[in-house]
Design a protein around this motif. Structure first.
Motif, PDB file in Angstrom:
ATOM      1  N   VAL A  89       0.850  -1.197   0.000  1.00 42.47           N
ATOM      2  CA  VAL A  89       0.000   0.000   0.000  1.00 42.47           C
ATOM      3  C   VAL A  89       0.884   1.244   0.000  1.00 42.47           C
ATOM      4  N   GLU A  90       0.344   2.304  -0.561  1.00 38.02           N
ATOM      5  CA  GLU A  90       1.014   3.612  -0.469  1.00 38.02           C
ATOM      6  C   GLU A  90      -0.039   4.631  -0.081  1.00 38.02           C
ATOM      7  N   VAL A  91       0.111   5.162   1.136  1.00 33.30           N
ATOM      8  CA  VAL A  91      -0.888   6.102   1.625  1.00 33.30           C
ATOM      9  C   VAL A  91      -0.279   7.476   1.920  1.00 33.30           C
ATOM     10  N   GLY A  92       0.964   7.689   1.455  1.00 29.53           N
ATOM     11  CA  GLY A  92       1.647   8.959   1.711  1.00 29.53           C
ATOM     12  C   GLY A  92       0.938  10.130   1.053  1.00 29.53           C
ATOM     13  N   CYS A  93       0.343   9.888  -0.124  1.00 30.73           N
ATOM     14  CA  CYS A  93      -0.451  10.913  -0.790  1.00 30.73           C
ATOM     15  C   CYS A  93      -1.641  10.223  -1.437  1.00 30.73           C
ATOM     16  N   CYS A  94      -2.572  11.036  -1.905  1.00 31.33           N
ATOM     17  CA  CYS A  94      -3.834  10.480  -2.389  1.00 31.33           C
ATOM     18  C   CYS A  94      -3.963  10.768  -3.888  1.00 31.33           C
ATOM     19  N   PRO A  95      -4.591   9.952  -4.738  1.00 32.61           N
ATOM     20  CA  PRO A  95      -5.298   8.752  -4.305  1.00 32.61           C
ATOM     21  C   PRO A  95      -4.369   7.705  -3.703  1.00 32.61           C
ATOM     22  N   PHE A  96      -4.882   7.041  -2.651  1.00 34.46           N
ATOM     23  CA  PHE A  96      -4.105   5.969  -2.038  1.00 34.46           C
ATOM     24  C   PHE A  96      -4.023   4.818  -3.042  1.00 34.46           C
ATOM     25  N   ARG A  97      -2.878   4.133  -3.008  1.00 29.42           N
ATOM     26  CA  ARG A  97      -2.701   3.046  -3.984  1.00 29.42           C
ATOM     27  C   ARG A  97      -2.471   1.728  -3.262  1.00 29.42           C
ATOM     28  N   LEU A  98      -3.090   0.686  -3.826  1.00 31.44           N
ATOM     29  CA  LEU A  98      -2.982  -0.659  -3.255  1.00 31.44           C
ATOM     30  C   LEU A  98      -2.615  -1.620  -4.365  1.00 31.44           C
ATOM     31  N   TRP A  99      -1.861  -2.638  -4.010  1.00 34.29           N
ATOM     32  CA  TRP A  99      -1.511  -3.659  -4.985  1.00 34.29           C
ATOM     33  C   TRP A  99      -1.957  -5.031  -4.495  1.00 34.29           C
ATOM     34  N   LEU A 100      -2.548  -5.796  -5.397  1.00 30.35           N
ATOM     35  CA  LEU A 100      -2.783  -7.220  -5.151  1.00 30.35           C
ATOM     36  C   LEU A 100      -1.887  -7.921  -6.157  1.00 30.35           C
ATOM     37  N   GLY A 101      -0.684  -8.241  -5.737  1.00 36.06           N
ATOM     38  CA  GLY A 101       0.294  -8.738  -6.708  1.00 36.06           C
ATOM     39  C   GLY A 101       0.583  -7.647  -7.711  1.00 36.06           C
ATOM     40  N   GLU A 102       0.307  -7.939  -9.007  1.00 42.46           N
ATOM     41  CA  GLU A 102       0.577  -6.973 -10.081  1.00 42.46           C
ATOM     42  C   GLU A 102      -0.550  -5.950 -10.241  1.00 42.46           C
ATOM     43  N   ASP A 103      -1.737  -6.304  -9.761  1.00 40.55           N
ATOM     44  CA  ASP A 103      -2.904  -5.432  -9.981  1.00 40.55           C
ATOM     45  C   ASP A 103      -2.904  -4.257  -9.009  1.00 40.55           C
ATOM     46  N   GLN A 104      -3.207  -3.090  -9.565  1.00 35.13           N
ATOM     47  CA  GLN A 104      -3.202  -1.896  -8.723  1.00 35.13           C
ATOM     48  C   GLN A 104      -4.596  -1.282  -8.626  1.00 35.13           C
ATOM     49  N   LEU A 105      -4.944  -0.809  -7.439  1.00 35.05           N
ATOM     50  CA  LEU A 105      -6.215  -0.134  -7.219  1.00 35.05           C
ATOM     51  C   LEU A 105      -5.946   1.219  -6.573  1.00 35.05           C
ATOM     52  N   SER A 106      -6.887   2.159  -6.759  1.00 32.60           N
ATOM     53  CA  SER A 106      -6.725   3.478  -6.140  1.00 32.60           C
ATOM     54  C   SER A 106      -8.009   3.868  -5.427  1.00 32.60           C
ATOM     55  N   CYS A 107      -7.864   4.659  -4.382  1.00 29.93           N
ATOM     56  CA  CYS A 107      -9.065   5.113  -3.665  1.00 29.93           C
ATOM     57  C   CYS A 107      -8.809   6.442  -2.977  1.00 29.93           C
ATOM     58  N   ARG A 108      -9.921   7.125  -2.680  1.00 26.36           N
ATOM     59  CA  ARG A 108      -9.826   8.412  -1.990  1.00 26.36           C
ATOM     60  C   ARG A 108      -9.838   8.237  -0.480  1.00 26.36           C
ATOM     61  N   SER A 109     -10.505   7.173  -0.027  1.00 25.72           N
ATOM     62  CA  SER A 109     -10.440   6.870   1.407  1.00 25.72           C
ATOM     63  C   SER A 109     -10.279   5.366   1.576  1.00 25.72           C
ATOM     64  N   LEU A 110      -9.612   5.010   2.663  1.00 29.94           N
ATOM     65  CA  LEU A 110      -9.256   3.614   2.882  1.00 29.94           C
ATOM     66  C   LEU A 110      -9.649   3.220   4.309  1.00 29.94           C
ATOM     67  N   ILE A 111     -10.315   2.071   4.407  1.00 31.88           N
ATOM     68  CA  ILE A 111     -10.642   1.555   5.749  1.00 31.88           C
ATOM     69  C   ILE A 111      -9.850   0.268   5.954  1.00 31.88           C
ATOM     70  N   ILE A 112      -8.995   0.296   6.953  1.00 35.27           N
ATOM     71  CA  ILE A 112      -8.145  -0.870   7.230  1.00 35.27           C
ATOM     72  C   ILE A 112      -8.795  -1.699   8.330  1.00 35.27           C
ATOM     73  N   ALA A 113      -9.133  -2.935   7.967  1.00 32.24           N
ATOM     74  CA  ALA A 113      -9.768  -3.844   8.942  1.00 32.24           C
ATOM     75  C   ALA A 113      -9.118  -5.218   8.782  1.00 32.24           C
ATOM     76  N   THR A 114      -7.780  -5.210   8.812  1.00 30.45           N
ATOM     77  CA  THR A 114      -7.025  -6.434   8.519  1.00 30.45           C
ATOM     78  C   THR A 114      -6.859  -7.344   9.736  1.00 30.45           C
ATOM     79  N   GLY A 115      -7.439  -6.964  10.880  1.00 32.57           N
ATOM     80  CA  GLY A 115      -7.551  -7.875  12.008  1.00 32.57           C
ATOM     81  C   GLY A 115      -6.228  -8.358  12.567  1.00 32.57           C
ATOM     82  N   ALA A 116      -6.245  -9.593  13.000  1.00 29.64           N
ATOM     83  CA  ALA A 116      -5.086 -10.145  13.698  1.00 29.64           C
ATOM     84  C   ALA A 116      -4.886 -11.606  13.326  1.00 29.64           C
ATOM     85  N   SER A 117      -3.635 -12.067  13.516  1.00 33.84           N
ATOM     86  CA  SER A 117      -3.278 -13.462  13.197  1.00 33.84           C
ATOM     87  C   SER A 117      -2.697 -14.130  14.438  1.00 33.84           C
TER      88      SER A 117
END
Ligand code: FAD
Ligand code: NAP
Length: 325
Positions: A89-117
């Motif tokens: 993830v890159e959240v230093g500036c917006c749009p925020f960018r996320l990668w799933l492997g090679e695929d990239q997504l962008s968003c204006r707001s991000l909700i992190i709910a990645t829980g615990a392991s």
């Protein structure tokens, strides 16, 4: 002003109670959220049996069924879902960018709910024997221990719940706990203490796991922490139930964390980056319950909605826009 169609208003990471509740709220606010499941669709509750303390289900409800209901509710309001695990993830500036492997997504707001392991003991061969007698999930693996002897380590709710569950299959369950009192809630403690198949080894730790990759677990070496004496206990399985660590590796160096790695939130679910919100166990070292995770998921979605509304009022794409290259 509306964002480019390639830039989502809201992306939600995680499909546990926090992420799915955020998805329902964000979808009802017409933000067309995209939720990314991660490698554990439904989150931690899918590793347990009956949930007895989630409001609205006086008879209790199966963990998997509860999470399917959460998802169905978010789907009903139009949330979109994507299989996969975010790897960067890159959240230093917006749009925020996320990668799933090679695929990239962008968003204006991000909700992190990645829980615990699940936390591990840190013993040298625990990963070699993982799936060969070492387990972190009694609900998933208990079935394989019919009429066998198992050891479970930990003194919290998970350990007590799993110890009781394992007695459905195992002949004998030994709980190894590092202190002489349990952290678990009174009803779960009582159930375990009253079960004649469960014995406790107090003030003790697992010094070694015995066995090898070919034959699997054959026993554990238990060290008494009061007198340092060790003895070997033969068993077929070791269940580790010593708590969880937050899934925050992705955000190191970008978002504020406490010393245990939990995301630090202020003003409810805000992180140190405007537009990035955190909900559920990933930001909660205190309660770590399904209902509190769901509650903060709702808050994160409402705060994301307000954040986006304020940006729209000011005709802005986001709070700190990336410099176009
Ligand atoms: P989680 O449920 O941990 O979900 C996290 C989600 O994030 C997962 O879907 C995962 O796939 C996703 N994810 C992680 N990394 C990424 C990534 N990089 N990209 C995309 N997605 C990602 N609480 C109760 O109130 N009652 C109970 O009876 C109860 N029983 C429990 C029994 C057990 C065995 C355990 C382990 C916990 C139990 N809990 C219970 C606690 C409860 O499960 C948690 O508090 C709750 O699940 C936290 O929800 P969450 O949404 O924050 O995170
Ligand atoms: P937890 O409450 O953090 O308990 C972890 C247990 O493992 C503690 O007893 C701890 O010992 C022990 N431990 C920690 N590190 C250890 C190590 N390195 N070696 C040996 N023992 C170690 O975790 P949890 O039981 O997984 O529960 C997590 C959250 O989920 C809690 O909020 C809990 O209420 C919730 N939950 C609820 C339910 C339910 O309501 N039915 C069921 C499961 C989980 P100490 O006690 O000495 O610290």
């Amino acid at each position: 002003m509306t964002a480019s169609p390639d830039i989502r208003d809201v992306i939600i990471l995680g499909s546990g109670p926090a992420g799915l509740t955020a998805a329902t709220y964000a979808a009802r606010a017409n933000l067309k959220p995209l939720l990314i499941y991660g490698q554990q669709p439904g989150g931690q509750l899918t590793t347990t049996t009956t949930i007895e303390n989630f409001p609205g289900f006086p008879e209790g409800i199966d963990g998997n069924e509860l999470m399917q209901r959460f998802e169905a509710q978010a789907q009903r309001f139009g949330a979109a879902f994507l299989q996969g695990q975010v790897t960067r993830v890159e959240v230093g500036c917006c749009p925020f960018r996320l990668w799933l492997g090679e695929d990239q997504l962008s968003c204006r707001s991000l909700i992190i709910a990645t829980g615990a392991s699940p936390r591990m003991l840190g013993l040298p061969n625990e990963w070699d024997l993982y799936g060969r007698g070492v387990s972190v999930c009694a609900t998933c693996d208990g079935f394989f221990y019919r009429d066998k002897e198992v050891v479970i380590v930990g003194g919290g709710d998970t350990a007590m719940e799993e110890a009781s569950f394992l007695t459905r299959f195992a002949r004998q369950v030994t709980v190894v706990h590092r202190r002489d009192s349990l952290r678990a809630s009174p009803p779960l403690q009582r159930r375990a203490r009253d079960n004649e198949k469960i014995t406790f080894r107090w003030n003790s730790e697992i010094a070694a796991i015995l066995g090898d990759k070919t034959g699997g677990v054959t026993g554990v070496r238990i060290r008494n922490l009061e007198n340092a004496r060790e003895d070997d206990l033969a068993c077929d399985g070791l269940f580790i139930a010593i708590g969880h660590h937050p899934n925050t590796e992705l955000f190191k160096g970008q978002l504020d964390m406490d010393k245990e790695g939990f995301l630090v939130t202020r003003n409810f679910t805000e992180t140190n980056i405007p537009g990035v919100f955190a909900a559920g166990d990933v930001q909660d070292p205190h309660f770590r319950q399904a209902i509190t995770a769901a509650g903060t998921g709702a808050m994160a979605a409402l705060q994301a909605q307000r954040y986006l509304e304020e940006l729209n009022d000011r005709q802005k794409l986001c709070a700190r826009q990336c410099v176009q290259s």
